[in-house]
Design an enzyme around this catalytic site. Structure first.
Site, PDB file in Angstrom:
ATOM      1  N   ARG A 109       0.807  -1.229   0.129  1.00 17.63           N
ATOM      2  CA  ARG A 109       0.030   0.008   0.139  1.00 17.63           C
ATOM      3  C   ARG A 109       0.971   1.226  -0.063  1.00 17.63           C
ATOM      4  O   ARG A 109       0.698   2.120   0.741  1.00 17.63           O
ATOM      5  CB  ARG A 109      -0.956  -0.033   1.225  1.00 17.63           C
ATOM      6  CG  ARG A 109      -2.355   0.425   0.720  1.00 17.63           C
ATOM      7  CD  ARG A 109      -3.409   0.277   2.032  1.00 17.63           C
ATOM      8  NE  ARG A 109      -3.848  -1.093   2.364  1.00 17.63           N
ATOM      9  CZ  ARG A 109      -4.068  -1.628   3.462  1.00 17.63           C
ATOM     10  NH1 ARG A 109      -4.100  -0.797   4.341  1.00 17.63           N
ATOM     11  NH2 ARG A 109      -4.391  -2.925   3.733  1.00 17.63           N
ATOM     12  N   ARG A 135      -3.378   7.046   0.661  1.00 15.56           N
ATOM     13  CA  ARG A 135      -4.071   8.247   1.338  1.00 15.56           C
ATOM     14  C   ARG A 135      -2.976   8.808   2.256  1.00 15.56           C
ATOM     15  O   ARG A 135      -3.184   9.951   2.576  1.00 15.56           O
ATOM     16  CB  ARG A 135      -5.172   7.814   2.187  1.00 15.56           C
ATOM     17  CG  ARG A 135      -6.218   7.462   1.527  1.00 15.56           C
ATOM     18  CD  ARG A 135      -7.407   6.964   2.033  1.00 15.56           C
ATOM     19  NE  ARG A 135      -7.036   5.539   2.759  1.00 15.56           N
ATOM     20  CZ  ARG A 135      -7.655   4.915   3.595  1.00 15.56           C
ATOM     21  NH1 ARG A 135      -8.969   5.523   4.243  1.00 15.56           N
ATOM     22  NH2 ARG A 135      -7.491   3.913   4.421  1.00 15.56           N
ATOM     23  N   ARG A 170      -7.528  11.876  -5.654  1.00 17.24           N
ATOM     24  CA  ARG A 170      -8.653  11.270  -5.157  1.00 17.24           C
ATOM     25  C   ARG A 170      -9.966  12.220  -5.358  1.00 17.24           C
ATOM     26  O   ARG A 170     -11.170  11.801  -5.266  1.00 17.24           O
ATOM     27  CB  ARG A 170      -8.726  10.627  -3.969  1.00 17.24           C
ATOM     28  CG  ARG A 170      -8.011   9.194  -3.987  1.00 17.24           C
ATOM     29  CD  ARG A 170      -8.988   8.190  -4.334  1.00 17.24           C
ATOM     30  NE  ARG A 170      -9.564   7.337  -3.307  1.00 17.24           N
ATOM     31  CZ  ARG A 170     -11.039   7.242  -3.680  1.00 17.24           C
ATOM     32  NH1 ARG A 170     -11.653   7.695  -4.488  1.00 17.24           N
ATOM     33  NH2 ARG A 170     -11.650   6.583  -2.627  1.00 17.24           N
ATOM     34  N   ASP A 219      -7.167  -2.641  -6.761  1.00 16.61           N
ATOM     35  CA  ASP A 219      -7.853  -3.329  -5.655  1.00 16.61           C
ATOM     36  C   ASP A 219      -7.910  -4.851  -5.929  1.00 16.61           C
ATOM     37  O   ASP A 219      -8.087  -5.232  -7.380  1.00 16.61           O
ATOM     38  CB  ASP A 219      -9.279  -2.667  -5.450  1.00 16.61           C
ATOM     39  CG  ASP A 219      -9.660  -2.954  -3.970  1.00 16.61           C
ATOM     40  OD1 ASP A 219      -9.119  -2.348  -3.079  1.00 16.61           O
ATOM     41  OD2 ASP A 219     -10.530  -4.065  -4.040  1.00 16.61           O
ATOM     42  N   TYR A 232     -14.872 -11.729   1.371  1.00 17.57           N
ATOM     43  CA  TYR A 232     -15.723 -10.428   1.128  1.00 17.57           C
ATOM     44  C   TYR A 232     -17.142 -10.930   0.155  1.00 17.57           C
ATOM     45  O   TYR A 232     -18.252 -10.408   0.730  1.00 17.57           O
ATOM     46  CB  TYR A 232     -15.209  -9.435   0.110  1.00 17.57           C
ATOM     47  CG  TYR A 232     -13.911  -9.096   0.799  1.00 17.57           C
ATOM     48  CD1 TYR A 232     -14.098  -7.739   1.742  1.00 17.57           C
ATOM     49  CD2 TYR A 232     -12.428  -9.222   0.593  1.00 17.57           C
ATOM     50  CE1 TYR A 232     -13.074  -7.287   2.265  1.00 17.57           C
ATOM     51  CE2 TYR A 232     -11.646  -8.509   1.301  1.00 17.57           C
ATOM     52  CZ  TYR A 232     -11.860  -7.393   2.098  1.00 17.57           C
ATOM     53  OH  TYR A 232     -10.956  -6.893   2.693  1.00 17.57           O
TER      54      TYR A 232
END
Length: 344
Positions: free
Chosen positions: A28, A32, A41, A77, A152
């Site tokens: 990652r 962010r 973003r 992702d 998920y």
């Protein structure tokens, strides 16, 4: 950037070859915590970035230029290949992937379509080709592993305990196997497409597999993972397997046809090697340490490097992904320290 000589230190470490210093990249590493990413973003949703090769390449490249790491990882992702097979997924800020049509029955499994990555996800291939022109470090492709994807799909989103997922596995073993087979096909096809497009290594993220006991892993998961890595091995491209909380699974993982095991901070690297693990290792700084004072972070990194470099084939990384509160300057300092400390 493309004018620099190509730095293959990461690839050499994956193959347990001699390296001039310990290579480092961070899971990652695009995200962010970067002011530049936050600005991007504001203009694009996650999947809009994914589907725009120029923007996706910029986001992928940014941490390489900013931090000086030895590998880039494709910005995407683990849900990306599930959308074309019929999964209705939304990435919800501060929560993660949320599925509006979760798996409950064999009919739900059977409605999942086959994937044709070149047709369904051409932007992934285009981004990889673009990055290969721009990067002077290797590009890592990646995908989610069937168990983590199924968690998920069955839970409908993130979970703390995976009760529904494991309950489905125990109560409906035939349906579970059908789901594993379907997701193995998707994962394999997606990774082979990335490799054909130019990815020079691939990592399979099995982030939540630590919730499964060793006996259940051997019975319900290992055959599927062996199938995936056997297919990938034919390409000659290095493969990495990552999971969180997986110390109890490492001996089983050592039997899989995978090149690098990426481990988290809950087990010391010296203890991993003491288990008889003979593969290259990646890891395993606790991401929270990025918030520690520099002297403490340096000491922890030094200890991990000393343990990792007791045998050939070691790549420094975190035990999980960089988080939003991490600082660019701390990661820059850490990367420089790793290179300087291990330089031969």
């Amino acid at each position: 950037m493309g004018q620099k000589p190509f730095n293959d230190t990461f690839l050499k470490a994956c193959r347990k070859e001699e390296v001039p210093y310990t290579p480092v990249w961070y899971m990652r590493q695009a995200g962010r915590y970067q002011p530049e990413y936050r600005e991007i973003r504001k203009k694009y949703s996650f999947f809009e970035i994914n589907e725009n090769p120029e923007v996706c390449a910029e986001v992928t490249r940014l941490p390489v230029e900013q931090l000086g790491v030895d590998a880039a990882i494709l910005f995407a992702d683990i849900m990306t290949p599930l959308i074309p097979i019929g999964v209705d997924v939304d990435i919800v800020p501060s929560k993660g992937p949320v599925i509006s049509n979760p798996i409950r029955t064999i009919d739900d499994v059977q409605r999942l379509k086959a994937i044709a990555p070149g047709t369904d996800l051409p932007f992934i291939g285009d981004t990889i080709k673009l990055l290969r022109e721009q990067l002077s470090v290797p590009l890592i492709g990646f995908a989610g592993a069937p168990f983590t994807l199924s968690s998920y799909l069955i839970e409908g989103g993130p979970s703390k305990d995976y009760h529904k997922t494991k309950g489905f596995m125990y109560a409906h073993p035939n349906e579970w196997q059908a789901l594993m087979d379907k997701l193995a096909e998707v994962t394999t096809a997606y990774l082979l497409y990335q490799i054909e497009s130019g990815a020079q290594a691939v990592q399979v993220f099995d982030s939540w597999i630590g919730s499964v006991g060793a006996d259940d892993y051997e019975k319900y998961i290992a055959p599927t993972m062996a199938k995936i890595f056997t297919e990938l091995k034919k390409t000659g491209v290095p493969t990495i397997y990552f999971g969180s909380g997986t110390a109890h699974l490492l001996k089983i993982w050592n039997q899989l046809p995978v090149d690098v095991l990426s481990v988290d901070w809950r087990i010391d690297l010296k203890d991993v090697r003491a288990l008889g693990i003979n593969k290259a290792l990646q890891g395993n700084l606790d991401p929270s340490t990025l918030l520690a004072p520099w002297d403490l972070l340096k000491e922890k990194a030094k200890n991990i490097l000393d343990q990792g470099n007791e045998a050939p084939g070691y790549i420094f990384n975190l035990g999980h992904g960089v988080f939003p509160e991490a600082s660019v300057s701390q990661l820059q300092q850490l990367t420089s320290f790793i290179h300087e400390y291990t330089k031969k």
